[in-house]
Scaffold this active site. Structure first.
Site, mmCIF file in Angstrom:
data_model
loop_
_atom_site.group_PDB
_atom_site.id
_atom_site.type_symbol
_atom_site.label_atom_id
_atom_site.label_comp_id
_atom_site.label_asym_id
_atom_site.label_seq_id
_atom_site.Cartn_x
_atom_site.Cartn_y
_atom_site.Cartn_z
ATOM 1 N N SER A 32 -6.776 -0.644 10.213
ATOM 2 C CA SER A 32 -7.208 -1.906 9.603
ATOM 3 C C SER A 32 -8.617 -2.192 10.083
ATOM 4 C CB SER A 32 -6.279 -3.044 10.013
ATOM 5 O OG SER A 32 -6.845 -4.306 9.700
ATOM 6 N N LEU A 36 0.825 -1.208 0.000
ATOM 7 C CA LEU A 36 0.000 0.000 0.000
ATOM 8 C C LEU A 36 0.861 1.260 0.000
ATOM 9 C CD1 LEU A 36 -2.732 -1.032 2.620
ATOM 10 C CD2 LEU A 36 -2.762 -1.329 0.135
ATOM 11 N N TYR A 51 -2.224 -7.178 16.892
ATOM 12 C CA TYR A 51 -2.479 -6.394 15.676
ATOM 13 C C TYR A 51 -3.707 -5.501 15.866
ATOM 14 C CZ TYR A 51 -3.019 -5.375 10.694
ATOM 15 O OH TYR A 51 -3.131 -4.743 9.481
ATOM 16 N N LYS A 77 -3.811 -1.355 15.878
ATOM 17 C CA LYS A 77 -4.617 -0.611 14.909
ATOM 18 C C LYS A 77 -5.772 0.114 15.585
ATOM 19 C CE LYS A 77 -2.193 -1.755 11.302
ATOM 20 N NZ LYS A 77 -1.371 -0.756 10.588
#
Length: 254
Positions: A147, A17, A160, A164
């Site tokens: 995310s 990205l 994770y 995020k």
């Protein structure tokens, strides 16, 4: 904010990205500095887009300061920061043998994704706030990458999702904090995208993941992430917002 001739920094700009965003910025006329730990790959992309590659570990303040100085020397002070660098993790809190997950794994993910993003943002913001104001008093724009896991974390995604989720929670207060300096802050929360990491999975797995997306039933294209990132820079009234980019996906527990 107009993109042409503006100096921009893209973390994680060597692939995925980040690379797509760097290429889109360059195509729009911005002067792009790619910050990445993969110096060789960053140099290759920078050469192709007419940018500059800066070796950078976003968790290390000295490394970030050196990279910002190098970018400023090449392009002038940056008004655009695209925070795209990050790492993934999938570890259950209790291992198969009954032992607890290693704390170091959790800390590593949070350190890179959340603390690293904050680290470079505070250094960028301090420099950007000193720049002359543009139209409407604007001085700069910062983008974070969260995310859908911030909202729909799956089994094993504690670290994770926490990292995020921290970025999501940081967006509005940072936008409010930096409003007095004319610096806008927004976050994109992407779903399942065709990044190099995703493409390492077997084709059947990729197809199965794509079918979980309501519409369109395909993985997101990095260029679509880049399109939204550039729109955020150009739309002066977007501020303090977290935007899901996921084709209406809501992740299942597994």
């Amino acid at each position: 904010m107009l993109l042409k001739d503006q100096a921009a920094i893209v973390t994680g700009g060597a692939s995925g990205l980040g690379e797509a965003t760097a290429r889109a910025l360059a195509a729009a006329g911005a002067k792009v500095a790619l910050f990445d730990r993969n110096t060789e790959r960053a140099q290759l992309v920078a050469q192709e887009i007419g940018g500059v590659a800066c070796t950078c570990d976003i968790t290390d303040t000295a490394s970030v300061e050196a990279a910002i100085a190098r970018a400023a020397e090449a392009h002038g002070p940056a008004r655009i920061l695209m925070n795209v660098a990050g790492i993934g993790s999938a570890k259950r809190i209790i291992n198969r043998d009954g032992t607890p997950a290693a704390l170091e794994d959790f800390a590593r993910v949070v350190n890179v994704n959340l603390i690293g993003s904050y680290n470079i943002s505070r250094l960028f913001a301090a420099a950007c706030a000193k720049l002359p104001a543009l139209e409407d008093g604007a001085r700069g724009v910062m983008l974070f990458t969260a995310s859908v896991a911030a909202f729909d974390g799956q089994v094993g995604q504690q670290a994770y999702s926490a990292s995020k989720g921290g970025i999501v929670g940081m967006t509005l207060p940072m936008a409010r904090d930096l409003a007095q300096h004319g610096i806008r802050v927004c976050t994109i929360a992407p779903g399942l995208f065709a990044t190099p990491l995703m493409q390492e999975l077997p084709e059947a797995v990729q197809e199965s993941l794509a079918k979980s997306i309501p519409f369109p039933q395909r993985l997101g294209k990095p260029e679509e992430f880049a399109d939204l990132a550039l729109h955020i820079v150009q739309n002066g009234h977007l501020n303090g917002e977290v935007i899901r980019l996921d084709g209406a996906l809501r992740m299942a527990p597994r």
